[in-house]
Motif scaffolding. Structure first.
Motif, PDB file in Angstrom:
ATOM      1  N   TRP A 106       0.842  -1.212   0.000  1.00 55.85           N
ATOM      2  CA  TRP A 106       0.000   0.000   0.000  1.00 55.85           C
ATOM      3  C   TRP A 106       0.870   1.254   0.000  1.00 55.85           C
ATOM      4  O   TRP A 106       0.655   2.178  -0.800  1.00 55.85           O
ATOM      5  CB  TRP A 106      -0.911  -0.036   1.220  1.00 55.85           C
ATOM      6  N   TRP A 159      -8.086  -3.167  -3.136  1.00 50.72           N
ATOM      7  CA  TRP A 159      -8.781  -2.548  -2.008  1.00 50.72           C
ATOM      8  C   TRP A 159     -10.144  -1.948  -2.371  1.00 50.72           C
ATOM      9  O   TRP A 159     -10.891  -1.574  -1.475  1.00 50.72           O
ATOM     10  CB  TRP A 159      -7.898  -1.467  -1.388  1.00 50.72           C
ATOM     11  N   ALA A 162     -10.661   3.727  -2.427  1.00 50.33           N
ATOM     12  CA  ALA A 162      -9.394   4.164  -1.842  1.00 50.33           C
ATOM     13  C   ALA A 162      -9.182   5.635  -2.184  1.00 50.33           C
ATOM     14  O   ALA A 162      -9.830   6.180  -3.084  1.00 50.33           O
ATOM     15  CB  ALA A 162      -8.230   3.325  -2.381  1.00 50.33           C
TER      16      ALA A 162
END
Length: 391
Positions: A106, A159, A162
């Motif tokens: 990330w 994800w 985001a």
């Protein structure tokens, strides 16, 4: 006399206070650069672009952790007893929201976005007047758009919603971005890649351009973007462009070339994260993968994947049996009979039939297609077990 001394001391203090100009103590170094003064030449911006590519080998990405995350979670790899700690959590599916390698992934993806935004911002401010510099500026922006799209492509797939950070100034002004809708993220990726395709070159000089994003790379990622959204017609149209001029992608004449240490490129490769040959400690450092990607004094990097799998190296993981079986096929020679169950594909290769198993549910009839005038049967119905023979 005492009053005179006090008066003189007071006068001196007033003179000192009045004569102290603090601005003279804060001198600007004539040999230092900052955000507004460094990226004002083609060389300076090129360095910024190279630093953006360098993020691809940061923690969580293609130096080491990216392989572990997806090889282990996808069950392409299985851990040995050598693999311990937070890495082992990936193999056991026992990790939580604070898993180290996923956090590094990330962070590095958003670092890639940050550096891309810096390049785009500074290249737009630069506004050169020389034609060659103007062409370079367009190329640098297009490369940054490609890399930014690559980062967001990973983020939205892994994800979902985001933060969508589109400019460098917004990063400076806001440390807490809201989560954007996935639709907005996909649209941003499509737009970035469309603009990148227009301004990226088809090729680069081999001596200076290995690993840089090309027009074909942006087009391929755009097609993949459509594909992952279920926009199949647009994906097909985009991918088809890569099979015709001016693109020259094709299957390599030698399969071994894809894994050769002496072969830096292949007509099959559209975009690749490049490494230099690691031969000794003077050339590279095998421990750079532990967070030292930009602190080893410019030494060569390498892919850590082979080192992790190598039984004579660290041997942290090995290829799973399931992955091996997925790539197995049977060569059916003349007069040989095999039993089949399920869906298979057959094709001719050097007077042999290669049988590739494919898992398809609820299929009762299968058509056999051959890249040859020779056929076994055009259409066949099968049950639990049946056999075919090469005639």
């Amino acid at each position: 006399m005492k009053k005179i001394a006090i008066y003189i001391l007071g006068l001196l203090a007033v003179v000192n206070i009045a004569g102290c100009d603090e601005s003279k103590l804060e001198l600007t170094s004539q040999s230092s650069y900052d955000y507004s003064t460094y990226f004002t030449t083609s060389d300076g911006l090129n360095q910024a672009v190279i630093a953006t590519y360098a993020t691809l080998l940061h923690d969580g990405l293609w130096s080491r952790e990216y392989y572990f995350i997806f090889d282990l979670l996808g069950y392409d790899a299985k851990k040995t007893t050598n693999l311990q700690g937070d890495m082992a959590q990936l193999a056991d599916y026992s990790f939580g929201t604070s898993q180290t390698q996923i956090g590094q992934l990330w962070n590095s993806l958003y670092r890639l976005i940050l550096r891309s935004n810096v390049v785009i911002d500074r290249a737009n401010v630069w506004a050169p007047t020389v034609a060659a510099d103007q062409a370079n500026a367009k190329q640098y922006i297009a490369e940054a758009r490609f890399l930014r799209s690559y980062a967001y492509f990973n983020i939205v797939n892994l994800w979902g919603k985001a933060p969508l950070i589109t400019t460098y100034d917004s990063t400076v002004a806001n440390n807490y971005f809201p989560r954007a809708a996935t639709g907005a993220m996909w649209s941003f990726i499509e737009n970035d890649l469309t603009l990148a395709v227009a301004d990226l070159p088809l090729t680069y000089p081999a001596a200076t351009g290995l690993g840089r994003a090309t027009k074909g790379a942006a087009l391929a990622l755009l097609g993949k973007t459509y594909l992952y959204q279920g926009k199949f017609a647009q994906a097909q149209a985009t991918f088809t462009q890569l099979t015709t001029a001016p693109y020259a992608y094709t299957l390599d004449t030698s399969y071994d070339n894809l894994f050769s240490t002496s072969n830096q490129s292949s007509p099959e490769n559209i975009f690749q994260v490049m490494n230099a040959a690691w031969t000794d400690w003077g050339i590279g450092n095998q421990y750079y993968v532990f967070g030292g990607q930009e602190t080893w004094g410019g030494k060569a990097t390498h892919s850590d994947r082979a080192q992790e799998y190598g039984f004579n190296d660290w041997f942290n993981v090995y290829v799973t049996t399931a992955a091996v079986k997925a790539f197995k096929y049977t060569i059916l020679r003349q007069g040989q009979r095999i039993r089949i169950h399920g869906h298979i594909q057959l094709f001719m290769e050097a007077q042999k039939v290669v049988v590739i198993p494919c898992i398809v549910k609820n299929v009762r009839r299968v058509k056999f297609r051959f890249h040859s005038k020779r056929r076994i049967r055009k259409d066949i119905t099968f049950g639990e077990n049946m056999s075919i023979t090469m005639k």
